[in-house]
Design an enzyme around this catalytic site. Sequence first.
Site, PDB file in Angstrom:
ATOM      1  N   SER A 287       4.895   6.688   3.132  1.00  0.00           N
ATOM      2  CA  SER A 287       5.806   5.882   2.161  1.00  0.00           C
ATOM      3  C   SER A 287       6.338   4.927   3.116  1.00  0.00           C
ATOM      4  O   SER A 287       7.227   3.844   2.581  1.00  0.00           O
ATOM      5  CB  SER A 287       6.953   6.982   1.631  1.00  0.00           C
ATOM      6  OG  SER A 287       6.625   7.421   0.513  1.00  0.00           O
TER       7      SER A 287
ATOM      8  N   VAL B 180       6.241  10.895   4.755  1.00  0.00           N
ATOM      9  CA  VAL B 180       5.749  12.430   4.952  1.00  0.00           C
ATOM     10  C   VAL B 180       4.810  12.555   6.075  1.00  0.00           C
ATOM     11  O   VAL B 180       4.612  13.880   6.459  1.00  0.00           O
ATOM     12  CB  VAL B 180       5.427  13.168   3.704  1.00  0.00           C
ATOM     13  CG1 VAL B 180       6.548  13.289   2.716  1.00  0.00           C
ATOM     14  CG2 VAL B 180       3.980  12.413   3.104  1.00  0.00           C
TER      15      VAL B 180
ATOM     16  N   LYS C 117       5.801   1.899   1.629  1.00  0.00           N
ATOM     17  CA  LYS C 117       6.394   1.088   0.108  1.00  0.00           C
ATOM     18  C   LYS C 117       7.215  -0.126   0.501  1.00  0.00           C
ATOM     19  O   LYS C 117       7.563  -1.000  -0.342  1.00  0.00           O
ATOM     20  CB  LYS C 117       7.288   2.361  -0.325  1.00  0.00           C
ATOM     21  CG  LYS C 117       6.444   3.568  -0.931  1.00  0.00           C
ATOM     22  CD  LYS C 117       7.175   4.568  -1.322  1.00  0.00           C
ATOM     23  CE  LYS C 117       6.458   5.659  -1.783  1.00  0.00           C
ATOM     24  NZ  LYS C 117       7.333   6.999  -1.943  1.00  0.00           N
TER      25      LYS C 117
ATOM     26  N   TYR D  32      15.197   9.228   0.206  1.00  0.00           N
ATOM     27  CA  TYR D  32      15.192   9.917  -0.839  1.00  0.00           C
ATOM     28  C   TYR D  32      16.764  10.796  -0.779  1.00  0.00           C
ATOM     29  O   TYR D  32      17.502  10.080  -0.983  1.00  0.00           O
ATOM     30  CB  TYR D  32      14.242  11.078  -0.756  1.00  0.00           C
ATOM     31  CG  TYR D  32      12.778  10.743  -0.473  1.00  0.00           C
ATOM     32  CD1 TYR D  32      12.248   9.523  -1.182  1.00  0.00           C
ATOM     33  CD2 TYR D  32      11.903  10.905   0.637  1.00  0.00           C
ATOM     34  CE1 TYR D  32      11.010   8.913  -1.137  1.00  0.00           C
ATOM     35  CE2 TYR D  32      10.740  10.260   1.038  1.00  0.00           C
ATOM     36  CZ  TYR D  32      10.142   9.160  -0.022  1.00  0.00           C
ATOM     37  OH  TYR D  32       9.027   8.891   0.221  1.00  0.00           O
TER      38      TYR D  32
ATOM     39  N   TYR E 171      -2.517   3.371  -4.503  1.00  0.00           N
ATOM     40  CA  TYR E 171      -1.304   3.755  -3.987  1.00  0.00           C
ATOM     41  C   TYR E 171      -1.721   4.624  -2.787  1.00  0.00           C
ATOM     42  O   TYR E 171      -1.290   4.564  -1.784  1.00  0.00           O
ATOM     43  CB  TYR E 171      -0.394   4.368  -5.088  1.00  0.00           C
ATOM     44  CG  TYR E 171       0.552   5.223  -4.366  1.00  0.00           C
ATOM     45  CD1 TYR E 171       1.582   4.565  -4.268  1.00  0.00           C
ATOM     46  CD2 TYR E 171       0.673   6.657  -4.766  1.00  0.00           C
ATOM     47  CE1 TYR E 171       2.951   5.360  -3.620  1.00  0.00           C
ATOM     48  CE2 TYR E 171       1.542   7.248  -4.234  1.00  0.00           C
ATOM     49  CZ  TYR E 171       2.808   6.696  -3.489  1.00  0.00           C
ATOM     50  OH  TYR E 171       3.894   7.460  -3.333  1.00  0.00           O
TER      51      TYR E 171
HETATM   52  N1  GLU Z   1       1.772   9.524  -0.410  1.00  0.00           N
HETATM   53  C1  GLU Z   1       3.029  10.520  -0.510  1.00  0.00           C
HETATM   54  C2  GLU Z   1       3.005  10.770  -1.961  1.00  0.00           C
HETATM   55  O1  GLU Z   1       2.976   9.974  -3.010  1.00  0.00           O
HETATM   56  C3  GLU Z   1       4.301   9.705  -0.057  1.00  0.00           C
HETATM   57  C4  GLU Z   1       5.347  10.449   0.274  1.00  0.00           C
HETATM   58  C5  GLU Z   1       6.035  10.052   1.376  1.00  0.00           C
HETATM   59  O2  GLU Z   1       5.641   9.619   2.320  1.00  0.00           O
HETATM   60  O3  GLU Z   1       7.321  10.222   1.392  1.00  0.00           O
HETATM   61  O4  GLU Z   1       3.485  12.179  -2.180  1.00  0.00           O
END
Ligand code: GLU
Length: 307
Positions: free
Chosen positions: A63, A261, A66, A243, A191
Site C-alpha cells: 500500500s 502490509v 497508493k 488505517y 492494482y
Molecule cells: N495489496 C494489499 C491489499 O489490497 C495492500 C494492503 C496494504 O498494504 O495495506 O490487501
Amino acid sequence: MDYIKILKEIQSEISSLYTKGEVASYIPALKDVKADDFAMSLTLMDGSYYSVGSDDLKFSIQSISKIFSFTLALETYSKKIYKRLGVEPSGDPYNSLAQLEYENGIPRNPFINAGAIVVMDALISNFKDTDITFNEILSFIKKLSDNKNISYDQIIAESEIHSGYRNLALASLMKSFGNLSHDPRTVLETYFKMCAIKMTTKELSRSVLYLANDGFDPISGFKATSEQRAKRINALMITCGHYDASGEFAFNVGLPGKSGVGGGIVAVVPDKMGICVYSPKLNKQGNSLIGTKALELFTTKTGLSIF
Ligand code: GLU
C-alpha cells in the site's frame, strides 16, 4: 546530527521486539520473507543517504504504492477525483466493506483499499489501457527514485489475484453503486501488480523526497506535483496513512507516513528528508510493528516530528 549513530541505536533498541507481530499471510506469497529482516534508510534533501540493516533488499511495497498512484490521479483529475472518494480517516480496517455499503460506494479516502481501487479505475480511464496505466505508475516511481531498476513481483501479484476476494467484494460493491467504470477484475489485476512492486528502503526513502519539498524532487528537479497537492497528500498520510491506527501513528511518531502490509513504512520530514523502514511482522492493524517503533524512536531521539 549523527544519523548513523541514531540509526544504530534504533536497530539495537528494537531487537527485543522480533518475537512480536505476524507476517501477512492473507496474500500467500507475502509470507515467503525472512521475518527478522530489518532496514531503515534516510535520504536528505541534498541526496546524502544513511541506513542500517538490509537496505539493498527489495520488498513488496504494497500500500505504499497508493501514495504514488494518488499523486498521479491528482495530476490527472485535480479536484474532480474527490467526487469519487473522500478525505476523512476511516477508523476502519484497510479492507472494510461495511462503511462502503452505508456510504454508497464512496470510499472514505485514497489510502484505504477501496479508495486506491477507485484511483486505479480513474487512471485506467485516463490512460485507456491497463498495461499503459501500470507502466505510467512504474515510470513515475522510477523517476521519483531516480532509478530504472524497479519492477514488480509477478508471483506476489498472481498470489493476490487468486486470493483477493475481499478486494473483489469492495470493487464489486463500488461497481454496483456506479463508482467504478471498468470491470472489477480488470481494475484489481492492475492494482495488485502495483502493490507487488518491489523496492528497497533506500529507493523508497528517495522516492518520497518530493513530499518533503513542496512537490518537486530536490535532487533531480523533477516536479511530481504542485505545492498545494503535496500539502494535501501529506495531510492524508497523517490522517489516513495507517488505517485504523492512523491516530496512534500520529500520536507516537508525529510524521506523515504510509504503511504497506509487505512490512514497509515511508515517512516524510518536511524540508528535511524521506525515511523508509522495513520489518515484515505486522501489528493487529496491518502495519509493521517494529517499523512503527523504529520511527517513534527516530522522532524521539532527533526531535524531528512535525509537532
Ligand atoms: N495489496 C494489499 C491489499 O489490497 C495492500 C494492503 C496494504 O498494504 O495495506 O490487501
